[in-house]
Enzyme design. Structure first.
Site, mmCIF file in Angstrom:
data_model
loop_
_atom_site.group_PDB
_atom_site.id
_atom_site.type_symbol
_atom_site.label_atom_id
_atom_site.label_comp_id
_atom_site.label_asym_id
_atom_site.label_seq_id
_atom_site.Cartn_x
_atom_site.Cartn_y
_atom_site.Cartn_z
ATOM 1 N N ASP A 113 0.817 -1.215 0.000
ATOM 2 C CA ASP A 113 0.000 0.000 0.000
ATOM 3 C C ASP A 113 0.853 1.268 0.000
ATOM 4 O O ASP A 113 0.330 2.372 -0.084
ATOM 5 C CB ASP A 113 -0.914 0.037 1.231
ATOM 6 C CG ASP A 113 -2.043 -0.975 1.126
ATOM 7 O OD1 ASP A 113 -2.272 -1.491 0.014
ATOM 8 O OD2 ASP A 113 -2.682 -1.249 2.157
ATOM 9 N N CYS A 114 2.175 1.111 0.140
ATOM 10 C CA CYS A 114 3.076 2.267 0.210
ATOM 11 C C CYS A 114 2.929 3.139 -1.024
ATOM 12 O O CYS A 114 2.919 2.654 -2.146
ATOM 13 C CB CYS A 114 4.513 1.763 0.340
ATOM 14 S SG CYS A 114 5.756 3.040 0.199
ATOM 15 N N TRP A 115 2.847 4.467 -0.796
ATOM 16 C CA TRP A 115 2.679 5.414 -1.893
ATOM 17 C C TRP A 115 4.013 5.741 -2.575
ATOM 18 O O TRP A 115 4.033 6.401 -3.607
ATOM 19 C CB TRP A 115 2.091 6.728 -1.381
ATOM 20 C CG TRP A 115 0.781 6.628 -0.699
ATOM 21 C CD1 TRP A 115 0.054 5.483 -0.463
ATOM 22 C CD2 TRP A 115 0.006 7.704 -0.151
ATOM 23 N NE1 TRP A 115 -1.117 5.806 0.216
ATOM 24 C CE2 TRP A 115 -1.166 7.146 0.410
ATOM 25 C CE3 TRP A 115 0.210 9.078 -0.083
ATOM 26 C CZ2 TRP A 115 -2.142 7.931 1.037
ATOM 27 C CZ3 TRP A 115 -0.755 9.856 0.543
ATOM 28 C CH2 TRP A 115 -1.917 9.286 1.088
ATOM 29 N N GLY A 116 5.098 5.375 -1.922
ATOM 30 C CA GLY A 116 6.407 5.636 -2.517
ATOM 31 C C GLY A 116 6.901 7.055 -2.362
ATOM 32 O O GLY A 116 7.731 7.520 -3.145
ATOM 33 N N CYS A 117 6.452 7.751 -1.328
ATOM 34 C CA CYS A 117 6.843 9.167 -1.180
ATOM 35 C C CYS A 117 8.250 9.330 -0.613
ATOM 36 O O CYS A 117 8.845 10.391 -0.719
ATOM 37 C CB CYS A 117 5.845 9.897 -0.293
ATOM 38 S SG CYS A 117 5.961 9.459 1.457
#
Ligand code: SF4
Ligand code: SF4
Length: 103
Positions: free
Chosen positions: A39-43
């Protein structure tokens, strides 16, 4: 993109929990963990926030990640963005945090 938190290195400061925009990082027994890494947005906010280099950020295939991971280590005002490639070679990009508002 996803991250992995190294439980051995984590000192439980919980800074990563405060900065995650998706509230994906939780605390258990004084350590941070992520239950659903996909679910990580990769920010990369948590990676930058961790002062003990406990969070690895896996670079996606869509940007040519090919097994590469990124983490950050600190030396005074200097942030070392350490990229370990799939073949084991390491690329380090240094950024002076005092210069960060110049761009
Ligand atoms: S910022 Fe680093 S040391 Fe602090 S809780 Fe998160 S993983 Fe642990
Ligand atoms: S990279 Fe961003 S979205 Fe992913 S866990 Fe870290 S702070 Fe949260």
């Amino acid at each position: 993109m996803s991250i992995k938190i190294n439980q051995e290195k984590c000192v439980g400061c919980l800074s990563c929990i405060l900065v995650c925009p998706g509230s994906l990082i939780k605390e258990k027994d004084g350590k941070a963990y992520i239950k659903y890494p996909k679910d990580c947005w990769g920010c990369a906010s948590c990676v930058k926030e961790c002062k003990v280099c406990a969070i690895d950020y896996y670079l996606g295939a869509d940007i040519g990640g090919n097994g590469s991971k990124l983490n950050v280590s600190y030396e005074g005002d200097i942030l070392h963005w350490n990229i370990t490639k799939g073949d084991g070679s390491v690329l380090v990009i240094d950024v002076n945090s005092k210069d960060s508002n110049q761009y």
